[in-house]
Structure formats: C-alpha cells, structure tokens
Design a protein around this motif. Structure first.
Motif, PDB file in Angstrom:
ATOM      1  N   LYS A 119      -2.789  19.648  13.053  1.00 61.02           N
ATOM      2  CA  LYS A 119      -2.737  19.869  14.496  1.00 61.02           C
ATOM      3  C   LYS A 119      -1.402  20.435  14.968  1.00 61.02           C
ATOM      4  CE  LYS A 119      -5.973  16.152  15.522  1.00 61.02           C
ATOM      5  NZ  LYS A 119      -6.124  14.824  16.104  1.00 61.02           N
ATOM      6  N   ALA A 120      -0.390  20.395  14.113  1.00 60.08           N
ATOM      7  CA  ALA A 120       0.951  20.794  14.519  1.00 60.08           C
ATOM      8  C   ALA A 120       1.073  22.308  14.600  1.00 60.08           C
ATOM      9  CB  ALA A 120       1.981  20.261  13.539  1.00 60.08           C
ATOM     10  N   ILE A 121       1.947  22.764  15.494  1.00 59.79           N
ATOM     11  CA  ILE A 121       2.315  24.172  15.559  1.00 59.79           C
ATOM     12  C   ILE A 121       3.434  24.362  14.540  1.00 59.79           C
ATOM     13  CG2 ILE A 121       3.301  25.966  17.022  1.00 59.79           C
ATOM     14  CD1 ILE A 121       2.061  24.402  19.419  1.00 59.79           C
ATOM     15  N   PRO A 122       3.309  25.328  13.627  1.00 62.18           N
ATOM     16  CA  PRO A 122       4.302  25.452  12.547  1.00 62.18           C
ATOM     17  C   PRO A 122       5.719  25.680  13.078  1.00 62.18           C
ATOM     18  CG  PRO A 122       2.472  26.983  12.216  1.00 62.18           C
ATOM     19  CD  PRO A 122       2.270  26.339  13.538  1.00 62.18           C
ATOM     20  N   ASN A 123       6.637  24.891  12.557  1.00 62.58           N
ATOM     21  CA  ASN A 123       8.052  25.036  12.879  1.00 62.58           C
ATOM     22  C   ASN A 123       8.782  25.170  11.543  1.00 62.58           C
ATOM     23  OD1 ASN A 123      10.754  24.713  13.514  1.00 62.58           O
ATOM     24  ND2 ASN A 123      10.362  23.155  15.068  1.00 62.58           N
ATOM     25  N   GLN A 124       9.392  26.320  11.324  1.00 65.79           N
ATOM     26  CA  GLN A 124      10.001  26.605  10.024  1.00 65.79           C
ATOM     27  C   GLN A 124      11.133  25.630   9.685  1.00 65.79           C
ATOM     28  OE1 GLN A 124       8.554  28.657   7.909  1.00 65.79           O
ATOM     29  NE2 GLN A 124       7.050  29.027   9.521  1.00 65.79           N
ATOM     30  N   GLN A 125      11.849  25.155  10.701  1.00 67.90           N
ATOM     31  CA  GLN A 125      12.934  24.196  10.441  1.00 67.90           C
ATOM     32  C   GLN A 125      12.368  22.882   9.897  1.00 67.90           C
ATOM     33  OE1 GLN A 125      14.799  24.126  14.321  1.00 67.90           O
ATOM     34  NE2 GLN A 125      16.559  25.272  13.531  1.00 67.90           N
ATOM     35  N   ILE A 126      11.289  22.408  10.501  1.00 65.86           N
ATOM     36  CA  ILE A 126      10.698  21.148  10.044  1.00 65.86           C
ATOM     37  C   ILE A 126      10.112  21.327   8.645  1.00 65.86           C
ATOM     38  CG2 ILE A 126       8.857  19.465  10.475  1.00 65.86           C
ATOM     39  CD1 ILE A 126       9.374  19.841  13.454  1.00 65.86           C
ATOM     40  N   ILE A 127       9.481  22.464   8.404  1.00 70.16           N
ATOM     41  CA  ILE A 127       8.913  22.708   7.071  1.00 70.16           C
ATOM     42  C   ILE A 127      10.023  22.762   6.025  1.00 70.16           C
ATOM     43  CG2 ILE A 127       7.595  24.349   5.660  1.00 70.16           C
ATOM     44  CD1 ILE A 127       6.045  25.078   8.241  1.00 70.16           C
ATOM     45  N   SER A 128      11.157  23.363   6.377  1.00 73.77           N
ATOM     46  CA  SER A 128      12.309  23.392   5.453  1.00 73.77           C
ATOM     47  C   SER A 128      12.815  21.984   5.164  1.00 73.77           C
ATOM     48  CB  SER A 128      13.448  24.223   6.042  1.00 73.77           C
ATOM     49  OG  SER A 128      13.049  25.563   6.199  1.00 73.77           O
ATOM     50  N   LYS A 129      12.890  21.142   6.205  1.00 72.73           N
ATOM     51  CA  LYS A 129      13.320  19.749   6.011  1.00 72.73           C
ATOM     52  C   LYS A 129      12.357  19.025   5.077  1.00 72.73           C
ATOM     53  CE  LYS A 129      15.336  18.851  10.606  1.00 72.73           C
ATOM     54  NZ  LYS A 129      15.149  17.982  11.772  1.00 72.73           N
ATOM     55  N   LEU A 130      11.054  19.258   5.296  1.00 68.56           N
ATOM     56  CA  LEU A 130      10.051  18.614   4.435  1.00 68.56           C
ATOM     57  C   LEU A 130      10.210  19.062   2.981  1.00 68.56           C
ATOM     58  CD1 LEU A 130       6.909  18.860   6.756  1.00 68.56           C
ATOM     59  CD2 LEU A 130       8.003  16.760   5.979  1.00 68.56           C
ATOM     60  N   GLU A 131      10.441  20.357   2.781  1.00 64.36           N
ATOM     61  CA  GLU A 131      10.614  20.873   1.416  1.00 64.36           C
ATOM     62  C   GLU A 131      11.809  20.217   0.737  1.00 64.36           C
ATOM     63  OE1 GLU A 131       8.711  25.369   1.623  1.00 64.36           O
ATOM     64  OE2 GLU A 131      10.830  25.122   2.077  1.00 64.36           O
ATOM     65  N   ARG A 132      12.914  20.094   1.482  1.00 56.91           N
ATOM     66  CA  ARG A 132      14.114  19.473   0.906  1.00 56.91           C
ATOM     67  C   ARG A 132      13.882  18.002   0.607  1.00 56.91           C
ATOM     68  NH1 ARG A 132      17.578  20.407   5.180  1.00 56.91           N
ATOM     69  NH2 ARG A 132      16.873  22.478   5.696  1.00 56.91           N
ATOM     70  N   ALA A 133      13.237  17.286   1.550  1.00 58.48           N
ATOM     71  CA  ALA A 133      13.024  15.854   1.376  1.00 58.48           C
ATOM     72  C   ALA A 133      12.047  15.565   0.231  1.00 58.48           C
ATOM     73  CB  ALA A 133      12.505  15.234   2.673  1.00 58.48           C
ATOM     74  N   LEU A 134      11.037  16.410   0.091  1.00 59.52           N
ATOM     75  CA  LEU A 134      10.021  16.172  -0.937  1.00 59.52           C
ATOM     76  C   LEU A 134      10.377  16.829  -2.265  1.00 59.52           C
ATOM     77  CD1 LEU A 134       6.877  16.676   1.305  1.00 59.52           C
ATOM     78  CD2 LEU A 134       7.774  14.512   0.439  1.00 59.52           C
TER      79      LEU A 134
END
Length: 142
Positions: A119-134
């Motif tokens: 449901k989320a609108i893609p936000n590249q900053q949040i996706i980058s944070k997720l990539e780093r965290a995971l």
C-alpha cells in the motif's frame, strides 16, 4: 464669565450638529428615500454584475469542463509485488519483526506494514534504509 464675585451663568445658546453624512450613508436606502421625498435628484446606476458572483462561477464551469474531459486515471505508484515479497523474505531470514525492522531504520512500524502489504508509495530513501538494515538488495536485478 467674570472671575470676580459670585458665580454667574452664561446663557448663550450651544448648538450641537451632526456631522455631514459620509459616502456610505448617502447610499443608504433610508437616505435615498428621504432625498426622493424631499424632491432632490437621485441618480441610480445598476452595475453589470451587481448581486451575482459571476467571477467565481464562470471560472468554475471552465475547470469543471476540463475535469469532465479528463480521461486519464491519476493514481500514485505503489510498491511492486516483487519488492514487497523481497522485503518480507529478507526480514523473515533475519528473524525480525516489523516493529524491530522499523526501529532499526528509524521509521514507524506502520511504514514497514504498508511496504509489505503493497500500500505504500515508494520512497527511495526508505528502500535504501531497508536494504542497508536487511543487508540485501531489494530492487533491481539480483
């Protein structure tokens, strides 16, 4: 008044007058009717758009027509199903809850929930944070 002897009264008349009516009072309905009764000339001018709100309504019809003619479906982009599955799988592999992952990237748990449900609108900053965290690449080629 004389300054010597007993107090005396001054019997000169004092006249108190109202000040002349201002422009708004001259246009008042009572003043116009009184002037007509007195026989004075009263000029009345009807303005073209008096009593209507044509300026606002005319532009509204143009905008409404444009909206009616618009056939393009406008909607925000949503997270792709691949990305939401990748986020969910990477989080499960790390044995983390949505709340733990959210805390790790300094976001609210609701953000992770929206990303995983699509449901989320893609936000590249949040996706980058997720990539780093995971510790995995979530978007693009694997």
């Amino acid at each position: 008044m004389s300054g010597v002897g007993p107090i005396s009264q001054d019997w000169e008349p004092v006249v108190i007058r109202k000040k002349a009516p201002n422009a708004a009072a001259k246009r008042d309905e009572k003043a116009v009717n009184a002037a007509r009764r007195a026989g004075a000339e009263v000029e009345t001018v009807k303005k073209a758009t008096a009593g209507t709100n044509k300026a606002a309504s005319s532009s509204t019809t143009l905008n409404t027509r444009k909206l009616d003619d618009e056939t393009e479906n406008l909607a925000h982009d949503r997270i792709s199903s691949d990305l939401k599955k990748n986020i969910m799988q990477a989080r499960m592999d790390k044995k983390m809850t949505q709340a733990q992952l959210a805390q790790m990237i300094n976001e609210k748990p609701q953000v992770i929930q929206e990303y995983e449900s699509g449901k989320a609108i893609p936000n590249q900053q949040i996706i980058s944070k997720l990539e780093r965290a995971l510790g995995t690449k979530l978007r693009g080629k694997k």
